[in-house]
Design an enzyme around this catalytic site. Sequence first.
Site, PDB file in Angstrom:
ATOM      1  N   SER A 170      -9.192  -1.609  14.937  1.00  0.00           N
ATOM      2  CA  SER A 170     -10.494  -1.953  15.499  1.00  0.00           C
ATOM      3  C   SER A 170     -10.338  -2.988  16.600  1.00  0.00           C
ATOM      4  O   SER A 170      -9.412  -3.822  16.555  1.00  0.00           O
ATOM      5  CB  SER A 170     -11.352  -2.543  14.370  1.00  0.00           C
ATOM      6  OG  SER A 170     -12.453  -3.228  14.887  1.00  0.00           O
ATOM      7  N   TYR A 173     -12.266  -8.520   6.754  1.00  0.00           N
ATOM      8  CA  TYR A 173     -12.143  -7.123   7.187  1.00  0.00           C
ATOM      9  C   TYR A 173     -11.168  -7.028   8.362  1.00  0.00           C
ATOM     10  O   TYR A 173     -10.222  -6.232   8.346  1.00  0.00           O
ATOM     11  CB  TYR A 173     -13.523  -6.560   7.595  1.00  0.00           C
ATOM     12  CG  TYR A 173     -13.421  -5.300   8.423  1.00  0.00           C
ATOM     13  CD1 TYR A 173     -13.024  -4.102   7.847  1.00  0.00           C
ATOM     14  CD2 TYR A 173     -13.692  -5.316   9.796  1.00  0.00           C
ATOM     15  CE1 TYR A 173     -12.905  -2.949   8.612  1.00  0.00           C
ATOM     16  CE2 TYR A 173     -13.577  -4.174  10.568  1.00  0.00           C
ATOM     17  CZ  TYR A 173     -13.178  -2.985   9.979  1.00  0.00           C
ATOM     18  OH  TYR A 173     -13.046  -1.859  10.749  1.00  0.00           O
ATOM     19  N   LYS A 223      -7.183  -5.275   9.000  1.00  0.00           N
ATOM     20  CA  LYS A 223      -6.747  -4.389  10.097  1.00  0.00           C
ATOM     21  C   LYS A 223      -5.486  -4.943  10.742  1.00  0.00           C
ATOM     22  O   LYS A 223      -4.526  -4.214  11.004  1.00  0.00           O
ATOM     23  CB  LYS A 223      -7.868  -4.252  11.146  1.00  0.00           C
ATOM     24  CG  LYS A 223      -9.086  -3.506  10.648  1.00  0.00           C
ATOM     25  CD  LYS A 223      -8.767  -2.038  10.403  1.00  0.00           C
ATOM     26  CE  LYS A 223      -9.863  -1.297   9.694  1.00  0.00           C
ATOM     27  NZ  LYS A 223      -9.462  -0.027   9.119  1.00  0.00           N
TER      28      LYS A 223
HETATM   29  P1  NAD Z   1     -16.711   5.259   6.460  1.00  0.00           P
HETATM   30  O1  NAD Z   1     -16.994   4.232   5.420  1.00  0.00           O
HETATM   31  O2  NAD Z   1     -17.800   6.192   6.837  1.00  0.00           O
HETATM   32  O3  NAD Z   1     -15.436   6.125   6.040  1.00  0.00           O
HETATM   33  C1  NAD Z   1     -14.377   5.589   5.294  1.00  0.00           C
HETATM   34  C2  NAD Z   1     -14.100   6.531   4.132  1.00  0.00           C
HETATM   35  O4  NAD Z   1     -13.028   6.004   3.345  1.00  0.00           O
HETATM   36  C3  NAD Z   1     -15.312   6.702   3.203  1.00  0.00           C
HETATM   37  O5  NAD Z   1     -15.568   8.077   3.032  1.00  0.00           O
HETATM   38  C4  NAD Z   1     -14.865   6.040   1.896  1.00  0.00           C
HETATM   39  O6  NAD Z   1     -15.438   6.669   0.773  1.00  0.00           O
HETATM   40  C5  NAD Z   1     -13.351   6.191   1.972  1.00  0.00           C
HETATM   41  N1  NAD Z   1     -12.584   5.193   1.209  1.00  0.00           N
HETATM   42  C6  NAD Z   1     -12.700   3.853   1.239  1.00  0.00           C
HETATM   43  N2  NAD Z   1     -11.805   3.288   0.393  1.00  0.00           N
HETATM   44  C7  NAD Z   1     -11.097   4.304  -0.177  1.00  0.00           C
HETATM   45  C8  NAD Z   1     -10.050   4.376  -1.132  1.00  0.00           C
HETATM   46  N3  NAD Z   1      -9.539   3.282  -1.706  1.00  0.00           N
HETATM   47  N4  NAD Z   1      -9.576   5.596  -1.491  1.00  0.00           N
HETATM   48  C9  NAD Z   1     -10.082   6.729  -0.936  1.00  0.00           C
HETATM   49  N5  NAD Z   1     -11.078   6.718  -0.039  1.00  0.00           N
HETATM   50  C10 NAD Z   1     -11.583   5.526   0.347  1.00  0.00           C
HETATM   51  O7  NAD Z   1     -16.169   4.481   7.755  1.00  0.00           O
HETATM   52  P2  NAD Z   1     -15.912   5.037   9.225  1.00  0.00           P
HETATM   53  O8  NAD Z   1     -16.932   4.425  10.120  1.00  0.00           O
HETATM   54  O9  NAD Z   1     -15.734   6.483   9.214  1.00  0.00           O
HETATM   55  O10 NAD Z   1     -14.540   4.298   9.535  1.00  0.00           O
HETATM   56  C11 NAD Z   1     -13.291   4.933   9.328  1.00  0.00           C
HETATM   57  C12 NAD Z   1     -12.188   3.914   9.609  1.00  0.00           C
HETATM   58  O11 NAD Z   1     -12.330   3.416  10.936  1.00  0.00           O
HETATM   59  C13 NAD Z   1     -12.225   2.695   8.696  1.00  0.00           C
HETATM   60  O12 NAD Z   1     -10.893   2.326   8.389  1.00  0.00           O
HETATM   61  C14 NAD Z   1     -12.885   1.641   9.549  1.00  0.00           C
HETATM   62  O13 NAD Z   1     -12.488   0.337   9.185  1.00  0.00           O
HETATM   63  C15 NAD Z   1     -12.362   1.997  10.926  1.00  0.00           C
HETATM   64  N6  NAD Z   1     -13.238   1.518  12.015  1.00  0.00           N
HETATM   65  C16 NAD Z   1     -14.566   1.861  12.009  1.00  0.00           C
HETATM   66  C17 NAD Z   1     -15.398   1.366  13.019  1.00  0.00           C
HETATM   67  C18 NAD Z   1     -16.874   1.696  13.018  1.00  0.00           C
HETATM   68  O14 NAD Z   1     -17.624   1.003  13.706  1.00  0.00           O
HETATM   69  N7  NAD Z   1     -17.330   2.724  12.320  1.00  0.00           N
HETATM   70  C19 NAD Z   1     -14.871   0.539  14.041  1.00  0.00           C
HETATM   71  C20 NAD Z   1     -13.502   0.239  14.021  1.00  0.00           C
HETATM   72  C21 NAD Z   1     -12.695   0.741  12.998  1.00  0.00           C
HETATM   73  N1  UFG Z   2     -27.155  -6.081  17.142  1.00  0.00           N
HETATM   74  C1  UFG Z   2     -28.490  -6.437  17.200  1.00  0.00           C
HETATM   75  N2  UFG Z   2     -29.314  -6.049  16.171  1.00  0.00           N
HETATM   76  C2  UFG Z   2     -28.869  -5.328  15.108  1.00  0.00           C
HETATM   77  C3  UFG Z   2     -27.494  -4.972  15.051  1.00  0.00           C
HETATM   78  C4  UFG Z   2     -26.665  -5.381  16.080  1.00  0.00           C
HETATM   79  O1  UFG Z   2     -28.932  -7.086  18.145  1.00  0.00           O
HETATM   80  O2  UFG Z   2     -29.666  -5.018  14.201  1.00  0.00           O
HETATM   81  C5  UFG Z   2     -26.269  -6.457  18.258  1.00  0.00           C
HETATM   82  C6  UFG Z   2     -25.100  -7.351  17.872  1.00  0.00           C
HETATM   83  O3  UFG Z   2     -25.486  -8.707  17.938  1.00  0.00           O
HETATM   84  C7  UFG Z   2     -24.050  -6.968  18.925  1.00  0.00           C
HETATM   85  C8  UFG Z   2     -24.330  -5.482  19.182  1.00  0.00           C
HETATM   86  O4  UFG Z   2     -25.666  -5.260  18.735  1.00  0.00           O
HETATM   87  O5  UFG Z   2     -24.270  -7.668  20.117  1.00  0.00           O
HETATM   88  C9  UFG Z   2     -23.400  -4.541  18.422  1.00  0.00           C
HETATM   89  O6  UFG Z   2     -23.416  -4.877  17.040  1.00  0.00           O
HETATM   90  P1  UFG Z   2     -22.763  -3.912  15.930  1.00  0.00           P
HETATM   91  O7  UFG Z   2     -22.989  -4.559  14.613  1.00  0.00           O
HETATM   92  O8  UFG Z   2     -23.248  -2.522  16.118  1.00  0.00           O
HETATM   93  O9  UFG Z   2     -21.216  -3.887  16.311  1.00  0.00           O
HETATM   94  P2  UFG Z   2     -20.158  -5.079  16.414  1.00  0.00           P
HETATM   95  O10 UFG Z   2     -19.605  -5.028  17.788  1.00  0.00           O
HETATM   96  O11 UFG Z   2     -20.700  -6.356  15.946  1.00  0.00           O
HETATM   97  O12 UFG Z   2     -19.082  -4.642  15.317  1.00  0.00           O
HETATM   98  C10 UFG Z   2     -18.482  -3.357  15.335  1.00  0.00           C
HETATM   99  C11 UFG Z   2     -18.089  -2.942  13.922  1.00  0.00           C
HETATM  100  C12 UFG Z   2     -17.015  -3.836  13.389  1.00  0.00           C
HETATM  101  C13 UFG Z   2     -15.871  -3.863  14.318  1.00  0.00           C
HETATM  102  C14 UFG Z   2     -16.325  -4.239  15.714  1.00  0.00           C
HETATM  103  C15 UFG Z   2     -15.207  -4.148  16.700  1.00  0.00           C
HETATM  104  O13 UFG Z   2     -19.206  -3.036  13.059  1.00  0.00           O
HETATM  105  O14 UFG Z   2     -16.557  -3.324  12.166  1.00  0.00           O
HETATM  106  O15 UFG Z   2     -17.361  -3.358  16.135  1.00  0.00           O
HETATM  107  O16 UFG Z   2     -14.641  -2.872  16.633  1.00  0.00           O
HETATM  108  F1  UFG Z   2     -14.969  -4.766  13.890  1.00  0.00           F
END
Ligand code: NAD
Ligand code: UFG
Length: 337
Positions: free
Chosen positions: A124, A148, A152
């Site tokens: 991330s 978190y 990573k």
């Molecule tokens: P998500 O929660 O929708 O998907 C993650 C999946 O992993 C879920 O289906 C959950 O049930 C499964 N899981 C969690 N722990 C587990 C375990 N111990 N064994 C088996 N399954 C397990 O999340 P996502 O948004 O699809 O994110 C996928 C990956 O990308 C994650 O590692 C997350 O940290 C990373 N990521 C997501 C974002 C974002 O904004 N969505 C940003 C950066 C990185």
């Molecule tokens: N924001 C609002 N109102 C809301 C939600 C968010 O104003 O209800 C604003 C936040 O302050 C920020 C922007 O919208 O300025 C984006 O916020 P998000 O929560 O959507 O995303 P972040 O960038 O804070 O975080 C995301 C993921 C994290 C990850 C990070 C960097 O949630 O897991 O991107 O990859 F670590």
Amino acid sequence: MAILITGGAGYIGTHAMVEFLNAGREVICVDNFSNSKPCALERVKQITGKDFKSYEVDLLDYDALEKVFVENKIESCIHFAGLKAVGESCEKPLLYYHNNLTGTFNLCALLQKYGAKKIVFSSSATVYGKPASVPITEDFPLSTTNPYGETKLMIERILKDLHAADNEWSVSILRYFNPIGAHKSGLIGEDPKGIPNNLLPYVAQVATGKRPYLSIFGDDYNTHDGTGVRDYIHVVDLAKAHLKAIERAEKVSGVEYFNVGTGVGYSVLDIVKAYEAATGAKVPYKIVARRPGDIDECYANPDKAYRVLGWRAENNIEDMCRDSYRWQSNNPDGYGE
Ligand code: NAD
Ligand code: UFG
């Protein structure tokens, strides 16, 4: 030979499963459904018209995970499984360290044991902490501000050490910026539990009338309009980056890091306007206090992914908003009960 997809039932995992199946690849999903539902996998089958094996297995259960390796010929892995809520990770750090790290230890031990030393890992942009400048390149200093993010960064380092000890490993670390949007079919998308933490799912619920207004967290950031700026990337573009990454990992060993973003930063107010313009819906908002831990600006320089993987984002902000809205309108309660 199959590609193991951990967390394949989740938001990004389902979109990646679709891209891999459409590319004719054999995939096997492993998920414990702690943050997803089995019916998401049925939707993947519906979209692609293809079948695949899936296992309800927790990565923390080594023996159950090993059974998947015994029953199948696994050649590589896309590792999505993990817990991802920043706020929750501060309240329950042990849960996050245990789930994300121990799950990865078990997985890597088995990939090693069964000779499948190719992994694409979901990292991330959070590993860049509060960047000194933007756009961010892969060689920027790394730091984190919450458990978190720490998981990573730790996993990135563990994977690097694995390769240092055994250079047959191919490790591709994808640092995602802000994934949003949904598949164009409207059948799969993001299904947050309870009140969404992230901007886009919240905006989608306001636009479709499920919530009255958006709270914008602060308008005094050092950005063009005072609201926070991020690099939003369409989840289907992100999914496609995994296919490119695994194709490269199949050819070369090593450890490589890639920013996966568009290179364009949008503020919260830009997003509200873009959402309204793309969908015709209204997104009422109120400016409220800053959310602790948020940074002013975060966007990628994604050139390396283009240079090395031949990948770049194709969808623009209008596509992202329209696809988000279609998913939310068609599935007001996500995948339901
Ligand atoms: P998500 O929660 O929708 O998907 C993650 C999946 O992993 C879920 O289906 C959950 O049930 C499964 N899981 C969690 N722990 C587990 C375990 N111990 N064994 C088996 N399954 C397990 O999340 P996502 O948004 O699809 O994110 C996928 C990956 O990308 C994650 O590692 C997350 O940290 C990373 N990521 C997501 C974002 C974002 O904004 N969505 C940003 C950066 C990185
Ligand atoms: N924001 C609002 N109102 C809301 C939600 C968010 O104003 O209800 C604003 C936040 O302050 C920020 C922007 O919208 O300025 C984006 O916020 P998000 O929560 O959507 O995303 P972040 O960038 O804070 O975080 C995301 C993921 C994290 C990850 C990070 C960097 O949630 O897991 O991107 O990859 F670590």
